[in-house]
Design an enzyme around this catalytic site. Structure first.
Site, mmCIF file in Angstrom:
data_model
loop_
_atom_site.group_PDB
_atom_site.id
_atom_site.type_symbol
_atom_site.label_atom_id
_atom_site.label_comp_id
_atom_site.label_asym_id
_atom_site.label_seq_id
_atom_site.Cartn_x
_atom_site.Cartn_y
_atom_site.Cartn_z
ATOM 1 N N THR A 38 36.126 38.161 39.301
ATOM 2 C CA THR A 38 36.536 37.549 40.572
ATOM 3 C C THR A 38 35.848 38.183 41.771
ATOM 4 O OG1 THR A 38 38.655 36.919 39.661
ATOM 5 C CG2 THR A 38 38.573 37.132 42.028
ATOM 6 N N SER A 85 35.828 38.738 32.712
ATOM 7 C CA SER A 85 36.156 39.860 31.825
ATOM 8 C C SER A 85 36.823 39.458 30.504
ATOM 9 C CB SER A 85 36.960 40.923 32.556
ATOM 10 O OG SER A 85 38.294 40.545 32.709
HETATM 11 N N1 ASP Z 1 39.353 35.958 35.348
HETATM 12 C C1 ASP Z 1 38.941 37.115 36.043
HETATM 13 C C2 ASP Z 1 38.298 38.099 35.091
HETATM 14 O O1 ASP Z 1 38.968 38.938 34.541
HETATM 15 C C3 ASP Z 1 40.030 37.737 36.799
HETATM 16 C C4 ASP Z 1 39.524 38.722 37.790
HETATM 17 O O2 ASP Z 1 38.370 39.077 37.860
HETATM 18 O O3 ASP Z 1 40.359 39.198 38.553
HETATM 19 O O4 ASP Z 1 37.121 38.061 34.959
#
Ligand code: ASP
Length: 354
Positions: A38, A85
């Site tokens: 994010t 991630s």
């Molecule tokens: N979906 C994202 C990830 O873990 C959530 C984030 O980055 O906060 O890549």
């Protein structure tokens, strides 16, 4: 006048140049390795974090959004990978470790910042905490809001992470998770909220320090083995073993345990109820797994407190996971098994020391 008499102009020039060289040598170099998430995302509106795609910005574009960060250190940035991630793997972790170990040998490098999605950030951080061979700080950072949202938290989190990576006080304390001005150790730091900005906490133990407007301040330090004091050298490990986490709940069957062992799991972590409890059917399935040479670690789904060895664990051969969260115990067990350390006494030592 007096200065000129003592130093003829050519000597004065040399003196000035050497001072300039000294000053620039004193500016720390911080290596930034971007992995996505994010913090590198773009949203379709400036309001929400529901419509966004992770890993849309390159790390150099993020740095350009925060010009002030260039006053903190010489930044050497590389977009190592650009993924959400949930797609993180031990192979990516190994590549990061190799990069960090290699660059840490340079005397001009003071520390590292890894940008990361928040969902599995703490797993990457703990893997690095156990495997990088340097006392230089490694700071893993993410954001709860996309970089295009109102009050995005990524820019300040990134700015603070660079301060920690450049701080001499951060040396020798392992890998950190630094978000929302708080510096957590990679061992305990965990995401405790899906959307709130104050997401990463160390629960029972609290954070190690803060990044306030007057800079980086540490209040305590980790005492368990990590980084340059760790025994885990992964340079010769080409494949990481499958380790599964098994949740327990009322009346859980042993089927999941039997299935994953059949599918090739080389170790299991129980996310038990209470102090590492399992249902009777799971207990039988764990015993069968251990008899096939698959080690089992007991941790707790409660999210805090220690799991200590009960007489039932002693009898069945399960090892207590101390206060490691289940997904962190999984990483320690993965490294132990990958290093050929599966003997029960050896695993007990490892879970006592890390
Ligand atoms: N979906 C994202 C990830 O873990 C959530 C984030 O980055 O906060 O890549």
């Amino acid at each position: 006048m007096r200065f000129k008499k003592l130093f003829p102009s050519s000597l004065a020039l040399v003196a000035t140049l050497s001072l300039a060289a000294l000053a620039s040598a004193a500016v720390p170099t911080v290596v930034i390795l971007g992995t996505g998430g994010t913090i590198q995302s773009k949203g379709d509106t400036r309001m929400t974090r529901y419509d966004y795609r992770a890993g849309r910005f390159d790390i150099t574009e993020i740095i350009d959004l925060i010009p002030q960060v260039k006053d903190l250190a010489n930044l050497e940035a590389e977009q190592y990978t650009n993924i959400g991630s949930p797609s993180m793997t031990p192979e990516v972790w190994k590549g990061l470790v190799e990069k960090i170990n290699e660059k840490a040998l340079r005397s001009d490098v003071s520390g590292f910042v890894i940008t990361h999605g928040t969902n599995t950030l703490e797993e990457t951080a703990f893997f690095l905490h156990l495997t990088v061979q340097t006392d230089k700080p490694v700071v893993v950072v993410g954001a709860q809001r996309p970089s295009t949202s109102i009050s995005a938290d990524g820019p300040m989190n990134f700015y603070n992470a660079v301060q920690v990576a450049a701080s001499p006080d951060a040396r020798g304390k392992g890998v950190f998770i630094c978000m929302n001005q708080q510096i957590n150790s990679a061992r305990e730091g965990t995401k405790t909220s899906a959307y709130k900005v104050e997401a990463f906490q160390s629960r029972d133990l609290g954070f190690l320090g803060v990044v306030d407007p007057d800079g980086v301040h540490f209040l305590r330090a980790p005492v368990r083995r990590h980084t340059y004091l760790s025994e885990f050298d992964i340079s010769d490990i080409s494949e990481f073993p499958r380790i599964d986490v098994i949740p327990s709940f009322a009346d859980a069957s042993g089927d999941i345990v039997d299935f994953v062992v059949g599918a090739g799991a080389k170790g299991l972590v129980l996310a038990g109820h209470g102090a590492g409890g399992a249902s009777p059917a799971q207990g039988d399935a764990f015993k069968a797994a251990i008899s096939k040479g698959v080690p089992v670690i007991a941790s707790s789904r409660t999210g805090s407190g220690r799991v200590i060895e009960s007489s039932r664990m002693t009898e069945s051969g399960i090892v207590a996971g101390d206060n490691l969260l289940p997904h962190k115990a999984r990483i320690l067990l993965m490294l132990a098994v990958a290093s050929g350390k599966t003997d029960r006494e050896e695993l007990k030592r490892i879970f006592d020391q890390y």
